[in-house]
Design a protein around this motif. Structure first.
Motif, short mmCIF file in Angstrom:
data_model
loop_
_atom_site.label_atom_id
_atom_site.label_comp_id
_atom_site.label_asym_id
_atom_site.label_seq_id
_atom_site.Cartn_x
_atom_site.Cartn_y
_atom_site.Cartn_z
N PHE A 53 67.17 -20.15 98.06
CA PHE A 53 66.47 -20.01 96.55
C PHE A 53 66.43 -18.14 97.14
O PHE A 53 66.32 -17.77 98.45
CB PHE A 53 65.48 -20.33 96.69
N LEU A 54 66.93 -17.22 96.22
CA LEU A 54 67.17 -15.90 96.69
C LEU A 54 65.98 -15.38 94.85
O LEU A 54 65.79 -15.57 94.11
CB LEU A 54 68.18 -15.21 96.04
N GLN A 55 65.31 -14.38 95.29
CA GLN A 55 64.29 -13.97 95.15
C GLN A 55 65.21 -11.89 95.30
O GLN A 55 64.55 -11.78 96.59
CB GLN A 55 62.81 -13.71 95.42
N ASP A 56 65.84 -11.38 94.37
CA ASP A 56 65.52 -9.74 93.91
C ASP A 56 67.00 -9.70 95.24
O ASP A 56 66.67 -9.30 96.43
CB ASP A 56 64.30 -8.90 94.73
N GLY A 57 67.92 -11.07 95.43
CA GLY A 57 68.93 -10.79 96.42
C GLY A 57 68.17 -10.99 97.82
O GLY A 57 69.19 -11.24 99.02
N GLU A 58 67.37 -11.49 98.45
CA GLU A 58 66.44 -11.73 99.60
C GLU A 58 66.57 -13.57 99.80
O GLU A 58 66.41 -13.80 98.51
CB GLU A 58 65.28 -11.43 99.81
N THR A 59 66.96 -13.89 100.48
CA THR A 59 66.44 -15.44 101.05
C THR A 59 65.02 -15.60 100.60
O THR A 59 64.69 -15.66 101.66
CB THR A 59 67.39 -16.25 102.01
N ILE A 60 64.87 -16.77 100.16
CA ILE A 60 63.40 -17.05 100.76
C ILE A 60 62.92 -18.84 100.21
O ILE A 60 61.90 -19.15 101.01
CB ILE A 60 62.46 -16.75 98.84
N GLY A 61 64.21 -19.46 100.50
CA GLY A 61 64.16 -20.19 100.95
C GLY A 61 65.17 -21.74 100.82
O GLY A 61 66.14 -20.92 99.98
N TRP A 62 65.67 -22.98 100.63
CA TRP A 62 67.14 -23.62 100.98
C TRP A 62 65.72 -24.98 99.95
O TRP A 62 65.30 -25.03 100.70
CB TRP A 62 67.73 -23.00 102.19
N LEU A 63 67.67 -25.06 100.04
CA LEU A 63 67.43 -26.69 99.63
C LEU A 63 68.89 -27.13 100.08
O LEU A 63 69.67 -26.78 100.14
CB LEU A 63 67.73 -27.14 97.88
N SER A 64 68.61 -28.98 100.68
CA SER A 64 69.22 -29.29 101.11
C SER A 64 69.88 -30.73 100.63
O SER A 64 68.99 -31.60 100.61
CB SER A 64 70.06 -29.64 102.49
N PHE A 65 71.16 -31.40 100.03
CA PHE A 65 71.09 -32.60 99.75
C PHE A 65 71.81 -33.32 101.13
O PHE A 65 73.04 -32.81 101.61
CB PHE A 65 72.05 -32.79 98.50
N GLU A 66 71.07 -34.19 101.68
CA GLU A 66 72.04 -35.17 102.47
C GLU A 66 71.91 -37.16 102.15
O GLU A 66 71.69 -37.41 101.86
CB GLU A 66 71.15 -35.06 103.90
N THR A 67 73.04 -36.80 102.43
CA THR A 67 73.35 -38.35 102.45
C THR A 67 72.78 -39.76 103.04
O THR A 67 72.09 -39.31 103.64
CB THR A 67 74.67 -38.58 103.42
N PHE A 68 72.49 -40.51 101.69
CA PHE A 68 71.24 -41.55 102.41
C PHE A 68 71.36 -42.52 103.05
O PHE A 68 72.65 -43.28 103.22
CB PHE A 68 70.39 -41.75 101.55
N TYR A 69 71.27 -42.91 104.20
CA TYR A 69 72.08 -44.14 105.14
C TYR A 69 73.22 -44.40 105.30
O TYR A 69 73.76 -45.35 105.81
CB TYR A 69 71.08 -45.42 104.50
N TYR A 122 74.89 -46.95 98.90
CA TYR A 122 73.79 -45.36 98.56
C TYR A 122 74.56 -44.02 98.35
O TYR A 122 73.90 -43.32 98.20
CB TYR A 122 73.43 -45.43 99.91
N ASP A 123 75.69 -44.31 97.74
CA ASP A 123 76.55 -43.35 97.53
C ASP A 123 75.96 -41.88 96.26
O ASP A 123 76.18 -40.71 96.66
CB ASP A 123 78.35 -43.26 97.27
N LYS A 124 75.38 -42.52 95.49
CA LYS A 124 74.57 -42.34 93.95
C LYS A 124 72.89 -41.69 94.80
O LYS A 124 72.12 -41.46 93.88
CB LYS A 124 74.47 -42.50 93.16
N THR A 125 73.04 -41.86 95.74
CA THR A 125 71.34 -41.52 96.12
C THR A 125 71.05 -40.15 97.40
O THR A 125 72.31 -40.64 98.21
CB THR A 125 70.89 -43.04 96.71
N VAL A 126 70.59 -39.64 97.78
CA VAL A 126 70.24 -38.33 98.34
C VAL A 126 69.14 -38.52 99.03
O VAL A 126 68.05 -38.23 98.12
CB VAL A 126 70.92 -37.21 97.67
N GLU A 127 68.92 -37.51 100.17
CA GLU A 127 67.62 -37.26 100.87
C GLU A 127 67.50 -35.80 100.23
O GLU A 127 68.56 -35.02 100.65
CB GLU A 127 67.67 -37.65 102.07
N VAL A 128 66.59 -35.19 99.43
CA VAL A 128 66.49 -33.64 99.45
C VAL A 128 65.23 -33.28 100.83
O VAL A 128 64.70 -34.11 100.97
CB VAL A 128 66.23 -33.35 98.00
#
Length: 164
Positions: A57-73, A78-84
Motif C-alpha cells: 500500500f503506497l501513499q505519495d510513493g511511500e510504502t505505508i503497509g502491505w497485504l499478503s495472500f497465503e495458501t490455507f492448509y 482448499y485451493d480457493k481459500t486464502v489466508e490474508v
C-alpha cells in the motif's frame, strides 16, 4: 485519503519487515514474540507467487503497509481459500487507511481465482476484529487460549469472507 497498490518485489522486503516488526511488542497482531529479520523472511517472501501475491500500500510513493495472500492448509480441496494478512505502518494506523486497504484486498482477491478469505486475528485485538467485521467478514470460529506470550494465554478468532 487514497492509497495505491503494487506487487511487492524482493527489494521491498526490508520495508515489509520493518512494518511487521512494529507490531511485535504490542502482542495484539502477531504471534512472533521477537522482531524478525529480512533473512528469516526471505523464504516466506519467495513462496509467494502470482497466485498468492504480496501487495504494498503506497501513499505519495511511500510504502505505508502491505497485504499478503497465503495458501490455507496446503491441501488441494482448499485451493480457493486464502489466508490474508494486513499490516500498516504505525504512523498511518487509525486514519481510515485500514478500511481502504480491506476494500483493495477484496478487489485483488477477486482476480486470484479464490472464493474465501480467512483472517486469523487475536480475539483481544478489537480494532482489527471491528475492521474486518465492518467489511463483511464473519466469525467462523474461535480457538481459545492457544497462544502464549509473556506467560499470558491468548485466543484466536477466525474470520471469513465469501467473494461473490
Amino acid at each position: 485519503m487514497s492509497i495505491e497498490t503494487r506487487r511487492a518485489a524482493l527489494r521491498d522486503l526490508p520495508r515489509i519487515v520493518e512494518i511487521y516488526n512494529t507490531t511485535v511488542a504490542s502482542r495484539q497482531v502477531t504471534a512472533d514474540t521477537e522482531p524478525v529479520t529480512v533473512e528469516s523472511r526471505t523464504a516466506w517472501f519467495n513462496n509467494h507467487s502470482d497466485k498468492r501475491p504480496i501487495f504494498l500500500f503506497l501513499q505519495d510513493g511511500e510504502t505505508i503497509g502491505w497485504l499478503s495472500f497465503e495458501t490455507f492448509y496446503g491441501r488441494p480441496a482448499y485451493d480457493k481459500t486464502v489466508e490474508v494478512s494486513l499490516y500498516l505502518d504505525e504512523q498511518f494506523r487509525g486514519q481510515g487507511i485500514g478500511q481502504e486497504a480491506v476494500m483493495k484486498m477484496k478487489e485483488i482477491a477477486a482476480t486470484l481465482d479464490v472464493t474465501t478469505l480467512l483472517a486469523f486475528v487475536f480475539s483481544h485485538n478489537s480494532r482489527a476484529l471491528r475492521l474486518f467485521k465492518n467489511n463483511g467478514f464473519t466469525e467462523y470460529g474461535r480457538l481459545p487460549d492457544i497462544a502464549e506470550m509473556d506467560s499470558e494465554q491468548y485466543s484466536l478468532s477466525i474470520l471469513g469472507y465469501k467473494l461473490n
